[in-house]
Design an enzyme around this catalytic site. Structure first.
Site, PDB file in Angstrom:
ATOM      1  N   GLY A 115      -3.131  44.171 -29.418  1.00 50.78           N
ATOM      2  CA  GLY A 115      -2.502  44.339 -30.722  1.00 50.78           C
ATOM      3  C   GLY A 115      -3.083  45.429 -31.586  1.00 50.78           C
ATOM      4  CG  HIS A 164       5.077  55.690 -22.410  1.00 49.41           C
ATOM      5  ND1 HIS A 164       5.013  54.610 -21.557  1.00 49.41           N
ATOM      6  CD2 HIS A 164       4.707  56.777 -21.684  1.00 49.41           C
ATOM      7  CE1 HIS A 164       4.624  55.028 -20.350  1.00 49.41           C
ATOM      8  NE2 HIS A 164       4.430  56.329 -20.405  1.00 49.41           N
ATOM      9  CG  ASP A 201       8.880  54.442 -20.638  1.00 49.46           C
ATOM     10  OD1 ASP A 201       8.138  54.324 -19.652  1.00 49.46           O
ATOM     11  OD2 ASP A 201       8.909  53.639 -21.598  1.00 49.46           O
ATOM     12  CB  ALA A 212      -1.767  59.990 -29.653  1.00 51.73           C
TER      13      ALA A 212
HETATM   14  C1  GRF Z   1      -2.206  50.226 -24.570  1.00 50.90           C
HETATM   15  O1  GRF Z   1      -2.319  50.663 -23.230  1.00 50.90           O
HETATM   16  C2  GRF Z   1      -1.341  51.178 -25.303  1.00 50.90           C
HETATM   17  O2  GRF Z   1      -1.541  52.468 -24.795  1.00 50.90           O
HETATM   18  C3  GRF Z   1       0.044  50.722 -24.973  1.00 50.90           C
HETATM   19  O3  GRF Z   1      -0.061  49.302 -24.887  1.00 50.90           O
HETATM   20  C4  GRF Z   1      -1.421  48.941 -24.564  1.00 50.90           C
HETATM   21  C5  GRF Z   1      -2.007  47.891 -25.459  1.00 50.90           C
HETATM   22  O4  GRF Z   1      -1.783  48.254 -26.779  1.00 50.90           O
HETATM   23  N1  GRF Z   1       0.975  51.150 -25.983  1.00 50.90           N
HETATM   24  P1  GRF Z   1      -2.170  47.214 -27.983  1.00 50.90           P
HETATM   25  O5  GRF Z   1      -3.664  47.315 -28.186  1.00 50.90           O
HETATM   26  O6  GRF Z   1      -1.781  45.818 -27.537  1.00 50.90           O
HETATM   27  O7  GRF Z   1      -1.396  47.707 -29.155  1.00 50.90           O
END
Ligand code: GRF
Length: 208
Positions: free
Chosen positions: A12, A110, A151, A180
């Protein structure tokens, strides 16, 4: 006010970036009406609860089959009636009926520069493993609208991140998130909430 539902599966950190931007006033005109996860143990759900945001678990594992889950998931989203669905590290394929119900109202982050290193099987650490295997010098992240492809929806924003010698997938993932993802996703939500982007011929344009 843009009412959003955020879908999560893991730590999250992208959700937390959205919540932090909102708290700092860097996102305006947005309300997170619910967070939905397919994973009851997702730390992302604790981040929602800490802000008293309804945290909902809907796991495909608790349904007899995927079609039944897809119907229930779409019905729940329809009931919540968000203006925008935000996929923030969400690892479940979005049902086609939900994409039809929310055309160009679902966005995803992504962890690569689409169309590189995306599509079926490219998620989480695997993306960064492939980036390092290929030896590219620049990677990054992409926020895009979700359509029926994987995607392949219209790109809203991208941000490049340098690949450094000695990077491991974990180090690179952290840099891509910090430099990013955690910037692009909140900014895209704020742009949508404040009418700064529009779609023309399936391309995202900025409204001055
Ligand atoms: C990470 O690999 C991020 O790059 C992708 O989802 C994964 C977990 O993201 N978008 P988060 O910490 O759960 O937001």
């Amino acid at each position: 006010m843009l009412r959003i539902v955020v879908c999560v599966s893991g730590g999250g950190t992208n959700l937390q970036a959205i919540l932090d931007y909102m708290e700092q006033g860097a996102i305006t005109n947005v309300e997170v009406i619910a967070v939905i996860s397919n994973n009851a143990n997702a730390k992302a759900l604790d981040r929602a609860r800490a802000k008293e945001i309804p945290a909902i678990v809907m796991s495909p594992k608790t349904y007899s089959d995927r079609d039944t889950y897809n119907v229930a998931f779409t019905e729940k989203m329809t009931e919540l009636a968000p203006d925008l669905v935000v996929l923030a590290g969400f690892l479940v394929k979005i049902p086609e009926q939900m994409i039809e119900r929310f055309p160009n109202r679902i966005v995803n982050i992504h962890p690569s520069l689409i169309p590189s290193f995306c599509g079926v099987g490219y998620y989480g650490l695997k993306v960064h493993q492939k980036v390092l295997e290929r030896g590219v010098k620049v990677t990054g992240a992409t926020v895009h609208f979700v359509n029926e492809g994987m995607d392949e929806g219209p790109i809203i924003a991208q941000k490049a991140v340098v690949v450094e010698e000695g990077d491991t997938p974990e180090i690179l993932q952290q840099r891509v998130m910090e430099q990013a993802e955690w910037i692009l996703l909140p900014q895209a939500i704020d742009d949508i909430a404040n009418g700064r982007i529009r779609l023309e011929n399936n391309k995202v344009l900025r409204c001055v």
